[in-house]
Motif scaffolding. Structure first.
Motif, PDB file in Angstrom:
ATOM      1  N   PRO A  27      -6.806  -0.317   7.132  1.00 37.23           N
ATOM      2  CA  PRO A  27      -5.738  -1.262   6.782  1.00 37.23           C
ATOM      3  C   PRO A  27      -5.013  -1.816   8.007  1.00 37.23           C
ATOM      4  CG  PRO A  27      -5.644   0.689   5.400  1.00 37.23           C
ATOM      5  CD  PRO A  27      -6.602   0.986   6.499  1.00 37.23           C
ATOM      6  N   TYR A  28      -4.806  -0.961   9.000  1.00 38.12           N
ATOM      7  CA  TYR A  28      -4.134  -1.425  10.214  1.00 38.12           C
ATOM      8  C   TYR A  28      -5.031  -2.365  11.007  1.00 38.12           C
ATOM      9  CZ  TYR A  28      -0.712   2.249   9.317  1.00 38.12           C
ATOM     10  OH  TYR A  28       0.254   3.022   8.751  1.00 38.12           O
ATOM     11  N   TYR A  29      -6.347  -2.066  11.013  1.00 35.47           N
ATOM     12  CA  TYR A  29      -7.269  -2.948  11.735  1.00 35.47           C
ATOM     13  C   TYR A  29      -7.282  -4.341  11.116  1.00 35.47           C
ATOM     14  CZ  TYR A  29     -11.524  -5.295  13.070  1.00 35.47           C
ATOM     15  OH  TYR A  29     -12.400  -6.257  13.493  1.00 35.47           O
ATOM     16  N   VAL A  30      -7.241  -4.415   9.791  1.00 36.51           N
ATOM     17  CA  VAL A  30      -7.247  -5.725   9.137  1.00 36.51           C
ATOM     18  C   VAL A  30      -6.020  -6.526   9.562  1.00 36.51           C
ATOM     19  CG1 VAL A  30      -7.163  -6.906   6.928  1.00 36.51           C
ATOM     20  CG2 VAL A  30      -8.623  -4.913   7.205  1.00 36.51           C
ATOM     21  N   SER A  79       0.822  -1.211   0.000  1.00 39.56           N
ATOM     22  CA  SER A  79       0.000   0.000   0.000  1.00 39.56           C
ATOM     23  C   SER A  79       0.857   1.262   0.000  1.00 39.56           C
ATOM     24  CB  SER A  79      -0.925  -0.005   1.225  1.00 39.56           C
ATOM     25  OG  SER A  79      -0.161  -0.021   2.422  1.00 39.56           O
ATOM     26  N   LEU A  80       2.043   1.184  -0.572  1.00 42.44           N
ATOM     27  CA  LEU A  80       2.938   2.337  -0.632  1.00 42.44           C
ATOM     28  C   LEU A  80       2.268   3.467  -1.403  1.00 42.44           C
ATOM     29  CD1 LEU A  80       5.937   3.137   0.073  1.00 42.44           C
ATOM     30  CD2 LEU A  80       6.455   2.587  -2.307  1.00 42.44           C
ATOM     31  N   ALA A  99      -9.069  -3.039   1.584  1.00 37.92           N
ATOM     32  CA  ALA A  99      -8.187  -2.002   2.109  1.00 37.92           C
ATOM     33  C   ALA A  99      -7.215  -1.498   1.053  1.00 37.92           C
ATOM     34  CB  ALA A  99      -7.422  -2.544   3.324  1.00 37.92           C
ATOM     35  N   GLU A 100      -6.662  -2.410   0.260  1.00 39.47           N
ATOM     36  CA  GLU A 100      -5.731  -2.013  -0.792  1.00 39.47           C
ATOM     37  C   GLU A 100      -6.423  -1.183  -1.865  1.00 39.47           C
ATOM     38  OE1 GLU A 100      -3.933  -5.479  -2.374  1.00 39.47           O
ATOM     39  OE2 GLU A 100      -2.932  -6.050  -0.509  1.00 39.47           O
TER      40      GLU A 100
END
Length: 587
Positions: free
Chosen positions: A504-507, A171-172, A581-582
């Motif tokens: 994304p962090y939660y996933v 995810s950069l 998320a991505e």
């Protein structure tokens, strides 16, 4: 004949050198002296604790733990040495594994499902194999058991960090990707200048959580019971395990106190400086009005030692940069031969599928010869009970800890207060609370089938909290300030900013919390203290019993079924959320 010598040129040459030396020594302050003293103390502790790892060891004799409280400082040093050795291995593994999975589409199809399976394999499953292998590798030496213990702690740390860093790479931010390519960065330069900094915040917070996971499984890693043989290494975990087995509440209290001192000390001296340092890697256009601070980090920045010690390493960095040019610029090909690519994918899939099929057939034949394939029936049913506990745990942890994590992540002042407390809670092994748990369950009549979920939460819920904190900290300050200026509050703020920012962090936290809950079930579904034992109905208790009796067919069946449940849950739920998320929630 006399020769006249003139000493003035020599004095003129010596004077600047002496002046430079005098100038350097004059800049040495009490900060440099304090840092030097701290480094010397750390080296002494490492050498003193490391000396006991190579003593002679006889596998035919059970090792007993000395539970004299006076030995706790030495035991604490041995445990810390193992924890940091496992952390170093986890970081190396994270960089290599996550980079390979993120950069190769073919490898990604193998490595990410394999990572699902690896995180689902219980620590006891790894430990059973590791003990035999490392003892054979270092015969007659305690180093074999030490390596097995470090490896077991590594397996409780590495997967969470790898998942977090893998997502950071995939995810950069697009503008950073394009900028690095326009400057012609080599792959090495791109990794250290762009990709690694973009993943620092997630890596630090996931590393902190993984370190807490290592503490959680410390008792199982240091007090090893395999095939009716007891192995114990000096450490806080084995000390607490022996005290619990003896039913000595006083010594359990000393172990809890020592654990609390270690966790708080590591947080102050190691993790808080890292989280404060990671603030500079936030992707934002304006500096936050309030940032984290660390006294230790401030002292290191004022000291001259880091710069002096870093000078000899500069040629190494330059050499690696030159070596990275061998791989060329990190440009994507403008045209791709689709036929050739599909042929390569097909060959790769055939080879990988063939290896996996061979392994499954070999496992089936092994179990068929010893117990029959019906051995999978019982663990499949028991897995449903553990699955229900995992689902309830993740749902409750999401509702409770995500709002708290966002609150902590948005406030550096609150982070300074909450971080050591959260780290202490996340690091406490469930085994340390078994005396209290047994007393509470017997006093209230609460079934271990329900209470086991609470014990599982001690090792799993914190993954969600830590990732929620990291996600909130990674939200750019300018976006938050824009929301404040527009007066967006309440549910609208959560829907427009917070949920997309932390999703994304939660996933990552959810997938590792789910795997951690399955792993924690092994030590949470069987609760013992003194002569009292409470056993829940579940797959964790099944695996723990098979490990204790050295029943390898049932152990393999239990581990295989647990892997099946974890991989299935990840494929049906968490992987779909990863793709969402991505696609929609990347900065």
């Amino acid at each position: 004949m006399s020769v006249r010598t003139d000493s003035k040129p020599a004095q003129a040459t010596a004077t600047p050198v002496a002046a430079r030396l005098a100038g350097r020594w004059s800049r040495v302050s009490w900060v440099d002296a304090a840092v030097a003293a701290a480094v010397l103390v750390i080296l002494y502790v490492v050498l003193r604790a490391g000396h006991g790892t190579t003593v002679a060891f006889n596998t035919h004799h059970n090792l007993r733990v000395d539970t004299d409280p006076a030995r706790l400082p030495y035991d604490a040093a041995r445990s810390l040495l193992r924890m940091f050795a496992a952390l170093a291995l986890s970081i190396v593994f994270t960089f290599a594994y996550a980079y390979a999975a993120a950069k190769s589409r073919r490898l990604e199809r193998i490595l990410i499902p394999a990572l699902d399976i690896l995180q689902s394999v219980p620590v006891l499953g790894f430990l059973t194999v590791a003990v035999t292998g490392f003892i054979a590798l270092f015969p007659g030496s305690l180093l074999g058991l030490e390596c097995a213990s470090v490896f077991a702690i590594f397996t409780s740390q590495a997967w969470n960090m790898t998942f977090g860093f893998y997502y950071s790479l995939t995810s950069l931010p697009r503008e950073l990707d394009e900028l690095s390519r326009s400057f012609g960065f080599t792959r090495w330069m791109r990794f250290w200048k762009v990709e690694a900094p973009a993943g620092v915040i997630a890596l630090v917070w996931n590393g902190m959580m993984s370190f807490g996971g290592g503490w959680f499984f410390l008792v199982a890693s240091e007090a090893i019971s395999v095939n009716n043989q007891q192995y114990a290494l000096p450490g806080i975990g084995s000390y607490a395990g022996a005290a619990i087995a003896d039913g000595d509440l006083g010594k359990v209290g000393w172990a809890i106190l020592a654990m609390a001192v270690m966790v708080i000390g590591v947080n102050i001296l190691f993790w808080r400086p890292l989280t404060a340092w990671a603030e500079k890697f936030k992707n934002e256009q304006s500096e936050a009005s309030e940032v984290q601070h660390s006294v230790v980090l401030d002292l290191l920045r004022r000291s001259h030692w880091p710069r002096l010690l870093g000078r000899p390493l500069r040629p190494v960095g330059r050499w690696l940069g030159v070596a990275g040019r061998v791989f060329g610029r990190d440009d994507r090909a403008l045209s791709v031969d689709r036929t050739r690519q599909r042929t390569g994918d097909l060959v790769f899939a055939v080879i990988a599928g063939g290896l996996i099929l061979w392994g499954l057939v070999d496992l089936a034949l092994y179990l068929h010869d010893r117990t029959g394939l019906g051995v999978f029936g019982q663990p499949l049913l028991l897995g449903l009970a553990t699955l229900a506990r995992v689902v309830v745990l993740v749902a409750l942890a999401t509702v409770v800890w995500v709002p708290i994590g966002v609150k902590i992540g948005f406030s550096p002042r609150l982070t300074r207060i909450a971080q050591p407390l959260v780290q202490l809670l996340a690091s406490f092994p469930a085994n340390f609370l078994f005396p209290l748990a047994v007393w509470f369950f017997l006093k209230t009549g609460l079934s271990i089938n329900i209470g086991g979920t609470l014990l599982m939460a001690l090792g799993a819920q914190w993954y969600i909290l830590f990732n929620a904190i990291a996600g909130a900290m990674a939200i750019p300050s300018d976006l938050r300030e824009a929301m404040d200026d527009l007066g967006v509050t309440g549910w609208q703020r959560w829907r427009r900013l917070i949920i997309p920012g932390i999703f994304p962090y939660y996933v990552t936290g959810g997938i590792t919390a789910s795997g951690g809950a399955w792993n924690a079930s092994i030590v949470s579904e069987v609760v013992t203290f003194g002569g009292t034992a409470l056993t829940a109905t579940g797959l964790g208790a099944y695996i723990a019993e098979a490990t204790e009796h050295g029943d390898y067919p049932h152990l393999l069946a239990g581990v295989a079924v647990m892997s099946l449940y974890v991989v299935g849950l990840n494929r049906l739920l968490w992987r779909r959320l990863y793709r969402l998320a991505e696609a929609r929630y990347s900065l």
